[in-house]
Write a protein that holds these residues in place. Sequence first.
Motif, mmCIF file in Angstrom:
data_model
loop_
_atom_site.group_PDB
_atom_site.id
_atom_site.type_symbol
_atom_site.label_atom_id
_atom_site.label_comp_id
_atom_site.label_asym_id
_atom_site.label_seq_id
_atom_site.Cartn_x
_atom_site.Cartn_y
_atom_site.Cartn_z
ATOM 1 N N GLY A 653 1.106 10.996 -8.104
ATOM 2 C CA GLY A 653 1.745 9.921 -8.839
ATOM 3 C C GLY A 653 1.505 10.036 -10.326
ATOM 4 N N PHE A 674 3.539 4.969 -10.423
ATOM 5 C CA PHE A 674 4.301 5.495 -9.290
ATOM 6 C C PHE A 674 3.348 6.244 -8.375
ATOM 7 C CE2 PHE A 674 6.339 9.129 -7.217
ATOM 8 C CZ PHE A 674 7.277 8.472 -6.438
ATOM 9 N N LYS A 676 3.017 8.136 -4.261
ATOM 10 C CA LYS A 676 3.493 8.500 -2.935
ATOM 11 C C LYS A 676 2.335 9.111 -2.163
ATOM 12 C CE LYS A 676 7.002 11.006 -0.300
ATOM 13 N NZ LYS A 676 8.182 11.909 -0.333
ATOM 14 N N GLU A 678 1.213 10.253 1.969
ATOM 15 C CA GLU A 678 1.598 10.407 3.360
ATOM 16 C C GLU A 678 0.513 11.157 4.117
ATOM 17 O OE1 GLU A 678 6.450 10.487 3.392
ATOM 18 O OE2 GLU A 678 5.414 12.390 3.048
ATOM 19 N N ALA A 688 4.268 7.676 6.079
ATOM 20 C CA ALA A 688 3.628 6.931 5.002
ATOM 21 C C ALA A 688 2.284 6.380 5.460
ATOM 22 C CB ALA A 688 4.535 5.799 4.537
ATOM 23 N N ASP A 692 0.714 3.203 1.008
ATOM 24 C CA ASP A 692 1.813 3.862 0.290
ATOM 25 C C ASP A 692 2.650 2.827 -0.467
ATOM 26 O OD1 ASP A 692 3.526 5.923 -0.522
ATOM 27 O OD2 ASP A 692 4.876 5.506 1.149
ATOM 28 N N GLN A 693 2.165 2.414 -1.623
ATOM 29 C CA GLN A 693 2.857 1.420 -2.451
ATOM 30 C C GLN A 693 3.523 2.165 -3.610
ATOM 31 O OE1 GLN A 693 0.411 -1.968 -3.792
ATOM 32 N NE2 GLN A 693 1.994 -3.147 -2.778
ATOM 33 N N ARG A 694 4.798 2.425 -3.479
ATOM 34 C CA ARG A 694 5.478 3.398 -4.328
ATOM 35 C C ARG A 694 5.499 3.013 -5.807
ATOM 36 N NH1 ARG A 694 8.574 6.967 -1.159
ATOM 37 N NH2 ARG A 694 7.269 7.354 0.679
ATOM 38 N N THR A 721 6.138 -2.702 -4.912
ATOM 39 C CA THR A 721 7.031 -2.490 -3.775
ATOM 40 C C THR A 721 6.232 -2.623 -2.483
ATOM 41 O OG1 THR A 721 6.681 -0.107 -4.019
ATOM 42 C CG2 THR A 721 8.649 -1.037 -5.026
#
Length: 822
Positions: A653, A674, A676, A678, A688, A692-694, A721
């Motif tokens: 990120g 930002f 990501k 996984e 995810a 995983d809070q984008r 998000t």
Amino acid sequence: MKCPKLILLLAFLGATLSMSAQTATVTGIVFNKANEPLEEVNISTASKGTISDQNGYYSLQVTADEPITLTFSHIGHKNVVLRDLVLNTNETYEFSPVLRSDIIQIAGVTVSPTGKRNIEGVTTVSQDMAHNIPGANAGVENILKLLPGVSSSNELSTQYNVRGGNYDENLVYVNEIEVYRPFLVRAAQQEGMSFINSEMVRNIRFSSGGFQAKYGDKLSSVLDITYKKPSENGAQLDLSFLGASATAEAVSKDKKLSTINGIRYRNNSLFVNSQDINTNFNPTFADFQTFTTYQFSRKFHLDFLGNVSINDYQNEPRDRQTNFGTIAEPKSLQIYYQGEEHNRYNTILGALKANYFVNEDVTMKLIASLYHTTEEEYSDVIAQYYLGNVNTDPFSDSFGAPTDIRGVGSQYKRARNELDALIFNLSYKGSFTRKNQLLEWGIKYTHEDIRDQLRESEFIDSAGYFVRPPRAEFINDQPETPFEAPLEAYSGVNARNFVKTDRFSGYVQFSDRLDLASHALHYNLGLRAQHWTVSGAEISSSSQTVVSPRAQISLKPDWKRDMLFRLSGGLYHQPPFYRELRDRTGTVNPNVKAQESLHIVGGNEYSFNLWQRPFTLISEVYYKKLNHVNTYTLEDVRIRYAANTDAEAYAYGADLRLNGAFVPGTESWVSIGFLKTEENSNDRGYIARPSDQRLKFGILFQDYIPEFPNFKMYLNLVYNTGVPDGSPNYSDPYLYNTRLRDYKRADLGISHIFVGGNRTYQKNHWLHRFKELSAGVEIFNLFNNQNSITNTWVRDVDSKQQFAVPNFMTSRVLNLKLRMRF
């Protein structure tokens, strides 16, 4: 006749400008080469000055938000000069120089709105912000959640995720003493208060990754808190609808003994009563903390940190109605409860820290701490639910009520969980300084003794028959065919564990500064290792060892623009703690490996002036490759591990934060992050992770009325998000890829300062006795957004379909507060 009016006008303007002037304080103790306090040292700026007393102590008020030069001078000693010192409004900056007779010491120290500039990539936050910025859990963690890369979608919790990690991956130190949180807490409204008492804090340092070897063995972050060493006697009292706190500071006449003590009480009823559940709620959260220092001599200081915390949570739920679904197909869940929860979490921490200053180059520390927690979770709750549609006729007497009942059922949850944990730490640290070089080392022994009894079960009755676990041995065609076997809990755990862990860890690191032409290069190289053994009743003993090399490099180019470049990384291991050894059935697996993360962080810090005020733009990119991942599920704040370490994961990120004086004399920032992350379990493919809070967007803004500068406004805005919403019991997480709704929250605080800063009163005025007096109002969740942290899963009898019903967090809440400092 015009002259008097002109004089009055000028006087008024002068008074206004005087009131608007923002100040900060520089304080500390001046020493000579022998590390003895030095009296009658002249400390001065271009416009102000003071001298140190017989104990070397001094305090000087300086102008904030603009560069100043601070000079320390004394007959027979060379000057110490601090240039380009920029402090925030109302900030207290502690600086204790050593005056020598052989060299002139000149340092450029820029304290920008983000705090003291350093090469470590560590964020510093002012103590004033920790207790001024509004939030459901105001304090240090409330500020951290506004930083990029740090996220939390639960305003009642002080826990936070950092760059894809979970709550257990964050280190917290108070004056170099590691602190812990209770083990069994499952819901944020049960947490009470953070360990950190923000009224006792002096410095806040936070690293969101790529930290040095000395900080410890965790995957995500380090929060390094320093409590105050008082310089004068004082007391503070804070009152609000949420609770109260009192802090007392005392210093002996010879300045050898100093102590700061705080007591707090908190009640979360104000928030819980704003939720969609009707309950008889009676929480009691209280704690007492003390930090005491005694200087036996100029070379030997002894610190004591003590904490006693009592958290008594009682909840008797009555009923609940939650409307969800879509506008075209609204649905309603109505639940009626019987029973109650009664949970207790009592913790005690005592720690001694001995500081021995061998000489001006060598320092040694010995730290011993003992942490004890006793926790109980007792609950018997029966819930009967009705799932149906919603009456959308606004002219109907039953508008908003459930209709066309499609699901009827009941649920019985029972828990009798008890835990007793004792954690002992003994560590030795040392440092050696010579010119620009710094060598640091340390060793630590930790003993953990955990006694855990886990007994909890859940029975589900749907359409008149009990739902049995969806395992092969319980398959039946009920209700078509009668089934007369004994009742079996849909989910249940019954385990008793006695686990002991012995850990030996150590580190060594070296820092230096090199001149490359006219550029300055700082670097830190470190190596950390840990060996641990897990043993206990009815489990096989297991031992493992990990080694973690780490490095940080910082380049300060000799450019016209003030820029700093950083690169850090290495291997970061997290040896399993007790909770990571216990799987979902309560069974302890002593062979769980340490989770491993290859971490790389690159960053840039650009300081500049805009509108003739200081600003800083901080940007970072990061990548983490994780092996031996211990997968987990998250429900509210309760983490349940698989205890298998058979997965791999990644996280990457970028974080961006613009920090500065958007309004003169204040500190504000805007942050964007930002992320990501996984994981891949048993080569089934990447999905995810629960964290995983984008996208993360945060604003912290401070303002005041220019004509009335003692009216302050504080605003924090957060947009996250949604994170994955989990899955029902026994369900495969690979089949559930939906997310919770986006998290949106705004908290507003408005306060008026009656006494404080430049506003003081004469001795004959009744307000003269106060050093600070302020009152304010806070509005939490200003726009009344409906945020959810978990789902309740209910079943439709006809279709057997399961519905995810969101558990909404707090709505708009008003709070009043009052602060007094004597």
